[in-house]
Enzyme design. Structure first.
Site, PDB file in Angstrom:
ATOM      1  N   VAL A  34       0.841  -1.191   0.000  1.00 43.67           N
ATOM      2  CA  VAL A  34       0.000   0.000   0.000  1.00 43.67           C
ATOM      3  C   VAL A  34       0.883   1.251   0.000  1.00 43.67           C
ATOM      4  O   VAL A  34       2.053   1.194   0.357  1.00 43.67           O
ATOM      5  CB  VAL A  34      -0.959   0.039   1.208  1.00 43.67           C
ATOM      6  CG1 VAL A  34      -2.057  -0.993   1.030  1.00 43.67           C
ATOM      7  CG2 VAL A  34      -0.215  -0.213   2.503  1.00 43.67           C
ATOM      8  N   CYS A  35       0.298   2.324  -0.427  1.00 42.88           N
ATOM      9  CA  CYS A  35       1.037   3.580  -0.532  1.00 42.88           C
ATOM     10  C   CYS A  35       1.517   4.025   0.837  1.00 42.88           C
ATOM     11  O   CYS A  35       0.825   3.790   1.810  1.00 42.88           O
ATOM     12  CB  CYS A  35       0.155   4.657  -1.130  1.00 42.88           C
ATOM     13  SG  CYS A  35      -0.144   4.286  -2.844  1.00 42.88           S
ATOM     14  N   PRO A  36       2.674   4.643   0.924  1.00 40.43           N
ATOM     15  CA  PRO A  36       3.535   5.050  -0.185  1.00 40.43           C
ATOM     16  C   PRO A  36       4.623   4.041  -0.522  1.00 40.43           C
ATOM     17  O   PRO A  36       5.563   4.389  -1.213  1.00 40.43           O
ATOM     18  CB  PRO A  36       4.176   6.318   0.384  1.00 40.43           C
ATOM     19  CG  PRO A  36       4.383   5.975   1.822  1.00 40.43           C
ATOM     20  CD  PRO A  36       3.223   5.090   2.210  1.00 40.43           C
ATOM     21  N   PHE A  37       4.518   2.772  -0.048  1.00 40.63           N
ATOM     22  CA  PHE A  37       5.623   1.835  -0.241  1.00 40.63           C
ATOM     23  C   PHE A  37       5.984   1.552  -1.702  1.00 40.63           C
ATOM     24  O   PHE A  37       7.168   1.470  -2.019  1.00 40.63           O
ATOM     25  CB  PHE A  37       5.377   0.553   0.560  1.00 40.63           C
ATOM     26  CG  PHE A  37       5.557   0.769   2.032  1.00 40.63           C
ATOM     27  CD1 PHE A  37       6.832   1.001   2.554  1.00 40.63           C
ATOM     28  CD2 PHE A  37       4.481   0.796   2.896  1.00 40.63           C
ATOM     29  CE1 PHE A  37       7.004   1.244   3.909  1.00 40.63           C
ATOM     30  CE2 PHE A  37       4.645   1.038   4.247  1.00 40.63           C
ATOM     31  CZ  PHE A  37       5.916   1.266   4.761  1.00 40.63           C
ATOM     32  N   CYS A  53      -1.636  -0.382  -6.019  1.00 40.77           N
ATOM     33  CA  CYS A  53      -2.141   0.631  -5.094  1.00 40.77           C
ATOM     34  C   CYS A  53      -2.668   1.791  -5.945  1.00 40.77           C
ATOM     35  O   CYS A  53      -1.916   2.405  -6.698  1.00 40.77           O
ATOM     36  CB  CYS A  53      -1.033   1.102  -4.170  1.00 40.77           C
ATOM     37  SG  CYS A  53      -1.428   2.617  -3.320  1.00 40.77           S
TER      38      CYS A  53
END
Lengths: 357, 74
Positions: free
Chosen positions: B11-14, B38
């Site tokens: 999931v963001c911001p990964f 995402c």
């Protein structure tokens, strides 16, 4: 009851739709102020606040409904907002963000939502109720409204605020832009604009400001004199489900259910819906984050919407102090979740290069 | 040279953070292909690539809620 269900669901669905398509993510916005030095989403939030503020105070001055901001449990707002800020970074989305991502099919957001609803209920009618009550009654300042504190008319605060926001928007729009690559359009006309095109954050923010404004008269007509709110309604759902008491069903309950539905419709129509299972670490973080969100928002008397978007527009200390500490909370958590691991990884790599095996 | 980065499920911001790290490890002119799911990444990843001065050679939706973006390092 029918009116309540229909207007609540409609208002929520509009909000969910706009947020999903506009990628309106306050958690990401607050986080990026720190990790990417990017204030765009924060400015967009200010636009939404300004639009709503002007609209709602016009209605109040016209006598459509009365609103009093009451007193300010300052300590509870500060501590709660900070905890909430940490929670939304771990959960990967604020309260509304979690509702609309749940509508996109993210199981992680379902997990966060479960923790959030459970803890919000426990902080109201559950075991932590007395603790919450005590916090709400300690360190209370008499005036919540900023205008009342200074003894001036509210427009002396709203008008300068609107002018500042207009100036920021003007500066942002006239800045030289980099062309950002977009997906090849596969649709045309309205379908392209609604389900494909990248929305300008200021357009999204203006729409959210208008929806937040419309929420006030719609909700006030059912006896709930407030605008958008997420935390109390989320708790009300669980309270209703577990007690069967229809007294817990109010406009806000249908609003949040509408957000979920609207986001699902937007995601499905844009081919962006799919059930997505998080890995173990993300799942655990989501659950912890959801719980912290529930504790924080309950103490603070609002989440990033209730305090960050609505109470700010009402020009209250609760809104603005809450917003500041919420942002500080997201920055603190961002340091531990994003910044420090990256620094460590870089340091480890550097060491590897200096001492070859 | 191409390098593939598969960040589906993150999931963001990964996805963005992983992409930023991965591009450090390739040479100028090489391509990094990022596959992500995402939704918010459809905004943040191309924006980062453009602002950092890299060239986006391909950006497409490959499935329901799944995207692929190819970034050529400057």
């Amino acid at each position: 009851m029918t009116y309540l269900i229909i207007t609540g669901l409609l208002c929520g669905a509009l909000l969910g739709f706009v947020m999903q398509r506009g990628r309106f993510c306050l958690t990401g916005g607050f986080r990026d102020m720190y990790i990417a030095k990017d204030n765009r989403m924060f400015y967009a939030l200010l636009v939404a606040i300004a639009v709503q503020s002007v609209g709602v105070f016009l209605l109040i001055d016209l006598g459509v409904f009365e609103y009093s901001a009451g007193s300010l449990p300052i300590l509870s707002v500060i501590i709660g907002s900070f905890i909430f800020g940490i929670g939304i970074i771990l959960a990967g989305g604020c309260a509304t963000g979690t509702w609309y991502r749940a509508g996109e099919g993210l199981i992680g957001s379902w997990i966060a939502l479960a923790g959030y609803m459970l803890m919000s209920t426990m902080m109201r009618t559950g075991v932590f109720g007395p603790f919450n009550q005590q916090m709400q009654q300690s360190t209370v300042l008499p005036k919540n409204s900023i205008a009342e504190t200074f003894g001036i008319n509210h427009w002396f605060i709203i008008i300068p605020f609107v002018l500042i926001v207009a100036f920021i928007v003007y500066k942002q729009l006239t800045k030289p832009k980099v062309a950002i690559p977009s997906l090849k359009p596969k649709r045309t006309g309205l379908a392209h604009i609604l389900f494909e095109k990248r929305w300008n954050p200021f357009v999204t923010a203006t729409l959210i400001g208008i929806i937040a404004f419309i929420a006030w008269p719609l909700s006030a007509a059912t006896g709930r004199v407030f605008g958008l709110g997420i935390t109390t309604p989320s708790a009300n759902i669980l309270q209703y489900l577990t007690t069967g008491d229809e007294g817990f069903l109010n406009w806000g309950v249908f609003l949040v259910l509408g957000i979920f539905a609207g986001s699902f419709i937007a995601a499905k129509a844009s081919k962006e819906f799919r059930f997505r299972m998080p890995d173990v670490k993300t799942g655990i973080n989501s659950f912890i984050g959801g719980n912290l969100m529930g504790v924080g928002a309950s103490l603070a008397g609002g989440c990033s919407i209730g305090n960050g978007l609505v109470m700010t527009a009402m020009m209250t200390w609760q809104g603005w102090v809450g917003l500041v500490f919420m942002i500080l909370g997201t920055w603190t958590a961002s340091y531990f979740v994003f910044v420090r691991p990256r620094q460590k990884a870089m340091a480890a790599k550097l060491k590897e290069q200096v001492t070859p095996a | 040279m191409q390098k593939k980065l598969e960040v589906k499920g993150m999931v963001c911001p990964f996805p963005l953070i992983e992409a930023q790290q991965a591009i450090e490890e390739i040479n100028s002119g090489d391509e990094l292909i990022v596959e992500f799911d995402c939704t918010q990444g459809t905004e943040s990843i191309p924006r980062w690539a453009a602002e950092a001065g890299h060239t986006v050679t391909n950006f497409e939706q490959i499935d329901e809620a799944a995207w692929s973006i190819s970034i050529q390092k400057k």
